[in-house]
Write a protein that holds these residues in place. Structure first.
Motif, PDB file in Angstrom:
ATOM      1  N   SER A   1     -39.122 -21.564  23.038  1.00  0.00           N
ATOM      2  CA  SER A   1     -37.703 -21.776  23.323  1.00  0.00           C
ATOM      3  C   SER A   1     -36.886 -20.771  22.523  1.00  0.00           C
ATOM      4  O   SER A   1     -37.355 -20.198  21.537  1.00  0.00           O
ATOM      5  CB  SER A   1     -37.287 -23.199  22.951  1.00  0.00           C
ATOM      6  N   THR A   2     -35.650 -20.589  22.925  1.00  0.00           N
ATOM      7  CA  THR A   2     -34.743 -19.687  22.214  1.00  0.00           C
ATOM      8  C   THR A   2     -34.569 -20.165  20.776  1.00  0.00           C
ATOM      9  O   THR A   2     -34.557 -19.361  19.851  1.00  0.00           O
ATOM     10  CB  THR A   2     -33.376 -19.635  22.935  1.00  0.00           C
ATOM     11  N   GLU A   3     -34.464 -21.477  20.594  1.00  0.00           N
ATOM     12  CA  GLU A   3     -34.305 -22.042  19.245  1.00  0.00           C
ATOM     13  C   GLU A   3     -35.518 -21.736  18.374  1.00  0.00           C
ATOM     14  O   GLU A   3     -35.375 -21.379  17.206  1.00  0.00           O
ATOM     15  CB  GLU A   3     -34.107 -23.563  19.324  1.00  0.00           C
ATOM     16  N   GLN A   4     -36.716 -21.900  18.948  1.00  0.00           N
ATOM     17  CA  GLN A   4     -37.935 -21.612  18.190  1.00  0.00           C
ATOM     18  C   GLN A   4     -38.013 -20.135  17.827  1.00  0.00           C
ATOM     19  O   GLN A   4     -38.361 -19.788  16.699  1.00  0.00           O
ATOM     20  CB  GLN A   4     -39.170 -22.004  18.995  1.00  0.00           C
TER      21      GLN A   4
ATOM     22  N   LYS B   1     -35.620 -15.769  11.875  1.00  0.00           N
ATOM     23  CA  LYS B   1     -34.944 -16.011  10.597  1.00  0.00           C
ATOM     24  C   LYS B   1     -35.964 -16.006   9.447  1.00  0.00           C
ATOM     25  O   LYS B   1     -35.750 -15.379   8.418  1.00  0.00           O
ATOM     26  CB  LYS B   1     -34.217 -17.355  10.666  1.00  0.00           C
TER      27      LYS B   1
ATOM     28  N   GLU C   1     -35.534 -18.020  17.474  1.00  0.00           N
ATOM     29  CA  GLU C   1     -34.519 -17.726  16.456  1.00  0.00           C
ATOM     30  C   GLU C   1     -34.947 -18.219  15.084  1.00  0.00           C
ATOM     31  O   GLU C   1     -34.740 -17.552  14.076  1.00  0.00           O
ATOM     32  CB  GLU C   1     -33.160 -18.331  16.853  1.00  0.00           C
ATOM     33  N   SER C   2     -35.560 -19.390  15.042  1.00  0.00           N
ATOM     34  CA  SER C   2     -36.051 -19.941  13.782  1.00  0.00           C
ATOM     35  C   SER C   2     -37.130 -19.037  13.175  1.00  0.00           C
ATOM     36  O   SER C   2     -37.121 -18.762  11.970  1.00  0.00           O
ATOM     37  CB  SER C   2     -36.603 -21.342  14.026  1.00  0.00           C
TER      38      SER C   2
END
Length: 136
Positions: free
Chosen positions: A11-14, A20, A16-17
């Motif tokens: 996912s986009t969230e994964q 980071k 991005e995490s």
């Protein structure tokens, strides 16, 4: 990331995490490239979703050395020494040879990236030539 070892998209969230976390690691390296070692069946989709313009350096090694290392380090069995001990040497070597073959098939998935294949023996025998090949 639970899908790290699968071919399922992250996912986009994964992504991005993970970006980071990798940027925190990058602060400890000089230059503007992040150099990391990935082992196991890392999916190209994951690499593509996290890195901008990734370059893959695939380090080959003599399969005999790899299989010997797997065996010496009880690869796949560190937390299950009883299972390792219950198998014959031949059975373990066949298992490790099969794992090596799978890794060679997996390598082909990365050829769509900027891809350089080098040898570990080249590194140990002539490091100057080895690194010149990488930098060129």
């Amino acid at each position: 990331i639970r899908t790290f070892w699968s071919d399922k998209p992250v996912s986009t969230e994964q992504a991005e995490s993970l970006k980071k976390a990798l940027n925190k690691i990058k602060k400890f390296q000089s230059g503007h490239r992040l150099l990391i070692k990935l082992t196991g069946p890392t999916p190209p989709k994951l690499i593509n979703s996290i890195f901008e313009d990734p370059h893959i350096i695939w380090l080959n090694r003599d399969p005999r050395a790899i299989i010997a290392s797997y065996y010496a380090n009880k690869w796949l069995y560190k937390k299950r020494p009883d299972v390792f001990s219950s198998k014959s040497n031949l059975e373990l070597i066949k298992e490790y040879a099969e794992s090596y073959k799978k890794s060679q098939l997996h390598k082909e998935k990365f050829r769509d990236f900027k891809f350089l294949e080098v040898s570990y023996e080249g590194l140990t025998n002539n490091p100057t030539t080895f690194f010149k090949k990488i930098y060129d």
